[in-house]
Design a protein around this motif. Sequence first.
Motif, PDB file in Angstrom:
ATOM      1  N   ASP A 204      51.458   2.337 -28.515  1.00  0.00           N
ATOM      2  CA  ASP A 204      51.071   2.256 -29.921  1.00  0.00           C
ATOM      3  C   ASP A 204      49.646   2.762 -30.100  1.00  0.00           C
ATOM      4  O   ASP A 204      48.822   2.678 -29.185  1.00  0.00           O
ATOM      5  CB  ASP A 204      51.150   0.814 -30.428  1.00  0.00           C
ATOM      6  CG  ASP A 204      52.400   0.569 -31.265  1.00  0.00           C
ATOM      7  OD1 ASP A 204      52.807   1.489 -31.989  1.00  0.00           O
ATOM      8  OD2 ASP A 204      52.956  -0.528 -31.196  1.00  0.00           O
ATOM      9  N   ALA A 205      49.378   3.257 -31.297  1.00  0.00           N
ATOM     10  CA  ALA A 205      48.043   3.739 -31.642  1.00  0.00           C
ATOM     11  C   ALA A 205      47.343   2.725 -32.539  1.00  0.00           C
ATOM     12  O   ALA A 205      47.982   2.003 -33.310  1.00  0.00           O
ATOM     13  CB  ALA A 205      48.138   5.087 -32.354  1.00  0.00           C
TER      14      ALA A 205
ATOM     15  N   ASN B 222      39.923   3.631 -39.605  1.00  0.00           N
ATOM     16  CA  ASN B 222      40.178   4.101 -40.974  1.00  0.00           C
ATOM     17  C   ASN B 222      41.670   4.292 -41.278  1.00  0.00           C
ATOM     18  O   ASN B 222      42.014   4.738 -42.375  1.00  0.00           O
ATOM     19  CB  ASN B 222      39.414   5.396 -41.277  1.00  0.00           C
ATOM     20  CG  ASN B 222      37.917   5.203 -41.183  1.00  0.00           C
ATOM     21  OD1 ASN B 222      37.396   4.111 -41.423  1.00  0.00           O
ATOM     22  ND2 ASN B 222      37.199   6.246 -40.789  1.00  0.00           N
ATOM     23  N   VAL B 223      42.526   3.955 -40.316  1.00  0.00           N
ATOM     24  CA  VAL B 223      43.968   3.903 -40.555  1.00  0.00           C
ATOM     25  C   VAL B 223      44.441   2.459 -40.409  1.00  0.00           C
ATOM     26  O   VAL B 223      45.077   1.905 -41.293  1.00  0.00           O
ATOM     27  CB  VAL B 223      44.741   4.820 -39.576  1.00  0.00           C
ATOM     28  CG1 VAL B 223      46.251   4.663 -39.787  1.00  0.00           C
ATOM     29  CG2 VAL B 223      44.319   6.267 -39.737  1.00  0.00           C
ATOM     30  N   HIS B 224      44.090   1.848 -39.265  1.00  0.00           N
ATOM     31  CA  HIS B 224      44.483   0.468 -38.992  1.00  0.00           C
ATOM     32  C   HIS B 224      43.337  -0.533 -39.143  1.00  0.00           C
ATOM     33  O   HIS B 224      43.580  -1.726 -39.294  1.00  0.00           O
ATOM     34  CB  HIS B 224      45.022   0.357 -37.565  1.00  0.00           C
ATOM     35  CG  HIS B 224      46.187   1.256 -37.284  1.00  0.00           C
ATOM     36  ND1 HIS B 224      46.035   2.477 -36.659  1.00  0.00           N
ATOM     37  CD2 HIS B 224      47.509   1.121 -37.560  1.00  0.00           C
ATOM     38  CE1 HIS B 224      47.225   3.054 -36.540  1.00  0.00           C
ATOM     39  NE2 HIS B 224      48.128   2.263 -37.089  1.00  0.00           N
ATOM     40  N   PHE B 225      42.124  -0.057 -39.094  1.00  0.00           N
ATOM     41  CA  PHE B 225      40.970  -0.955 -39.184  1.00  0.00           C
ATOM     42  C   PHE B 225      39.721  -0.173 -39.570  1.00  0.00           C
ATOM     43  O   PHE B 225      39.691   1.065 -39.519  1.00  0.00           O
ATOM     44  CB  PHE B 225      40.722  -1.653 -37.838  1.00  0.00           C
ATOM     45  CG  PHE B 225      40.251  -0.699 -36.748  1.00  0.00           C
ATOM     46  CD1 PHE B 225      38.893  -0.485 -36.537  1.00  0.00           C
ATOM     47  CD2 PHE B 225      41.163  -0.019 -35.953  1.00  0.00           C
ATOM     48  CE1 PHE B 225      38.455   0.392 -35.550  1.00  0.00           C
ATOM     49  CE2 PHE B 225      40.737   0.868 -34.968  1.00  0.00           C
ATOM     50  CZ  PHE B 225      39.384   1.072 -34.771  1.00  0.00           C
TER      51      PHE B 225
ATOM     52  N   SER C 267      43.745   4.975 -23.646  1.00  0.00           N
ATOM     53  CA  SER C 267      43.079   6.195 -24.112  1.00  0.00           C
ATOM     54  C   SER C 267      42.164   5.795 -25.258  1.00  0.00           C
ATOM     55  O   SER C 267      42.639   5.250 -26.263  1.00  0.00           O
ATOM     56  CB  SER C 267      44.098   7.234 -24.586  1.00  0.00           C
ATOM     57  OG  SER C 267      44.802   7.774 -23.496  1.00  0.00           O
ATOM     58  N   VAL C 268      40.875   6.047 -25.084  1.00  0.00           N
ATOM     59  CA  VAL C 268      39.883   5.623 -26.067  1.00  0.00           C
ATOM     60  C   VAL C 268      39.031   6.818 -26.479  1.00  0.00           C
ATOM     61  O   VAL C 268      38.349   7.426 -25.650  1.00  0.00           O
ATOM     62  CB  VAL C 268      38.975   4.502 -25.505  1.00  0.00           C
ATOM     63  CG1 VAL C 268      38.067   3.969 -26.602  1.00  0.00           C
ATOM     64  CG2 VAL C 268      39.806   3.369 -24.905  1.00  0.00           C
ATOM     65  N   ALA C 269      39.117   7.161 -27.759  1.00  0.00           N
ATOM     66  CA  ALA C 269      38.274   8.213 -28.328  1.00  0.00           C
ATOM     67  C   ALA C 269      37.142   7.534 -29.078  1.00  0.00           C
ATOM     68  O   ALA C 269      37.384   6.759 -30.008  1.00  0.00           O
ATOM     69  CB  ALA C 269      39.093   9.093 -29.263  1.00  0.00           C
ATOM     70  N   MET C 270      35.901   7.798 -28.650  1.00  0.00           N
ATOM     71  CA  MET C 270      34.740   7.083 -29.182  1.00  0.00           C
ATOM     72  C   MET C 270      33.753   8.031 -29.852  1.00  0.00           C
ATOM     73  O   MET C 270      33.527   9.146 -29.363  1.00  0.00           O
ATOM     74  CB  MET C 270      34.027   6.326 -28.054  1.00  0.00           C
ATOM     75  CG  MET C 270      34.850   5.198 -27.463  1.00  0.00           C
ATOM     76  SD  MET C 270      34.033   4.422 -26.031  1.00  0.00           S
ATOM     77  CE  MET C 270      34.435   5.614 -24.742  1.00  0.00           C
TER      78      MET C 270
ATOM     79  N   ASP D  57      39.266   5.685 -31.958  1.00  0.00           N
ATOM     80  CA  ASP D  57      40.727   5.718 -31.934  1.00  0.00           C
ATOM     81  C   ASP D  57      41.224   5.258 -30.563  1.00  0.00           C
ATOM     82  O   ASP D  57      40.718   5.718 -29.531  1.00  0.00           O
ATOM     83  CB  ASP D  57      41.253   7.125 -32.211  1.00  0.00           C
ATOM     84  CG  ASP D  57      40.966   7.586 -33.632  1.00  0.00           C
ATOM     85  OD1 ASP D  57      40.743   6.722 -34.506  1.00  0.00           O
ATOM     86  OD2 ASP D  57      40.959   8.816 -33.865  1.00  0.00           O
ATOM     87  N   ILE D  58      42.218   4.387 -30.559  1.00  0.00           N
ATOM     88  CA  ILE D  58      42.717   3.802 -29.317  1.00  0.00           C
ATOM     89  C   ILE D  58      44.233   3.964 -29.244  1.00  0.00           C
ATOM     90  O   ILE D  58      44.940   3.686 -30.210  1.00  0.00           O
ATOM     91  CB  ILE D  58      42.373   2.294 -29.245  1.00  0.00           C
ATOM     92  CG1 ILE D  58      40.854   2.084 -29.310  1.00  0.00           C
ATOM     93  CG2 ILE D  58      42.953   1.654 -27.981  1.00  0.00           C
ATOM     94  CD1 ILE D  58      40.451   0.644 -29.559  1.00  0.00           C
ATOM     95  N   THR D  59      44.719   4.408 -28.104  1.00  0.00           N
ATOM     96  CA  THR D  59      46.160   4.373 -27.817  1.00  0.00           C
ATOM     97  C   THR D  59      46.349   3.727 -26.451  1.00  0.00           C
ATOM     98  O   THR D  59      45.563   3.960 -25.523  1.00  0.00           O
ATOM     99  CB  THR D  59      46.804   5.770 -27.819  1.00  0.00           C
ATOM    100  OG1 THR D  59      46.115   6.614 -26.891  1.00  0.00           O
ATOM    101  CG2 THR D  59      46.759   6.395 -29.186  1.00  0.00           C
ATOM    102  N   ILE D  60      47.383   2.915 -26.344  1.00  0.00           N
ATOM    103  CA  ILE D  60      47.625   2.153 -25.113  1.00  0.00           C
ATOM    104  C   ILE D  60      49.094   2.274 -24.730  1.00  0.00           C
ATOM    105  O   ILE D  60      49.979   2.164 -25.574  1.00  0.00           O
ATOM    106  CB  ILE D  60      47.254   0.671 -25.298  1.00  0.00           C
ATOM    107  CG1 ILE D  60      45.768   0.538 -25.646  1.00  0.00           C
ATOM    108  CG2 ILE D  60      47.590  -0.136 -24.046  1.00  0.00           C
ATOM    109  CD1 ILE D  60      45.327  -0.886 -25.958  1.00  0.00           C
ATOM    110  N   THR D  61      49.335   2.498 -23.448  1.00  0.00           N
ATOM    111  CA  THR D  61      50.679   2.453 -22.895  1.00  0.00           C
ATOM    112  C   THR D  61      50.816   1.195 -22.052  1.00  0.00           C
ATOM    113  O   THR D  61      49.972   0.928 -21.197  1.00  0.00           O
ATOM    114  CB  THR D  61      50.967   3.685 -22.020  1.00  0.00           C
ATOM    115  OG1 THR D  61      50.865   4.860 -22.824  1.00  0.00           O
ATOM    116  CG2 THR D  61      52.357   3.610 -21.410  1.00  0.00           C
TER     117      THR D  61
END
Length: 272
Positions: free
Chosen positions: A31-32, A36-39, A74-77, A116-120
């Motif tokens: 999930d992503a 500014n989309v989820h928080f 995966s963390v985009a900072m 932006d964060i995505t986690i598997t």
Amino acid sequence: MNLENYFISQFNSSRIGDDGALIGDTVYSKDAFFENVHFKTKWMSHYQIAAKSMMINISDAISMNAKPKYALLSVAMPKSISKQQMRELASGFKDTASTYGIEIIGGDTISNIKLDITITIISTTKRPLLRSGLRQGYMIAYTGELGKSKKDLQRLLGNAKLHKKSKFVDIKLREKFVNNCSRLLSSGMDISDGLFSDLDKLASANKLGFKFNKKISKAIACSGEEYEMLVAFDKRYKKALIRRAAQVRTPLNIFATSARVRYTNRCKAHHF
């Protein structure tokens, strides 16, 4: 068909359609969680952001009666992030993973204009709980209470502050309920997009609709990010399921029966 479902339909795989992809006894879910989309970062601390991003991913494993084992991040900072904020992020990831016995085994980090964060999550299961399995005449229920997440989001959009125990920032998953009741459940999923929207997914997976035995307001049924469980079961198991839910202090709200009728989602899509 909304745009999200249209895009998903472009990929032909029988493994697509549940909260995670089941391969053998392993579940892979992703999930992503995007700024500014989820928080917004003014709503939550970096620790809370990391913790919630982990919890919404762990929820997919729990909803399939799987035990989460490993995580890839995966963390985009943004370049403006401070070392203190980085440490808060790391602590949020690590503390939440530790609570569920998850080992963080890798991932990727990149520079971005926002966070932006995505986690598997990689999980294992001996008795997977899928969305399929619903039969005509089965009872439909959800756990807990719905509607608070949407109310809290509206407060945040109005520049109000939330209590640290608000459901919007402090998710409580129903792993004890799933573990205790999985043998009685025919199908299940977590409520992430709102009850009516997730019922649409359940209807599509089983080509069935629902007859409601109680009225549910849109304020409750269109509230996303609740992370309660939506489940179906044979009516023969009703008493046993209510008893087992009570054993783990989980309110169970039985509100509909599956039927050969057309189901129409009355909520606006969250994604597109």
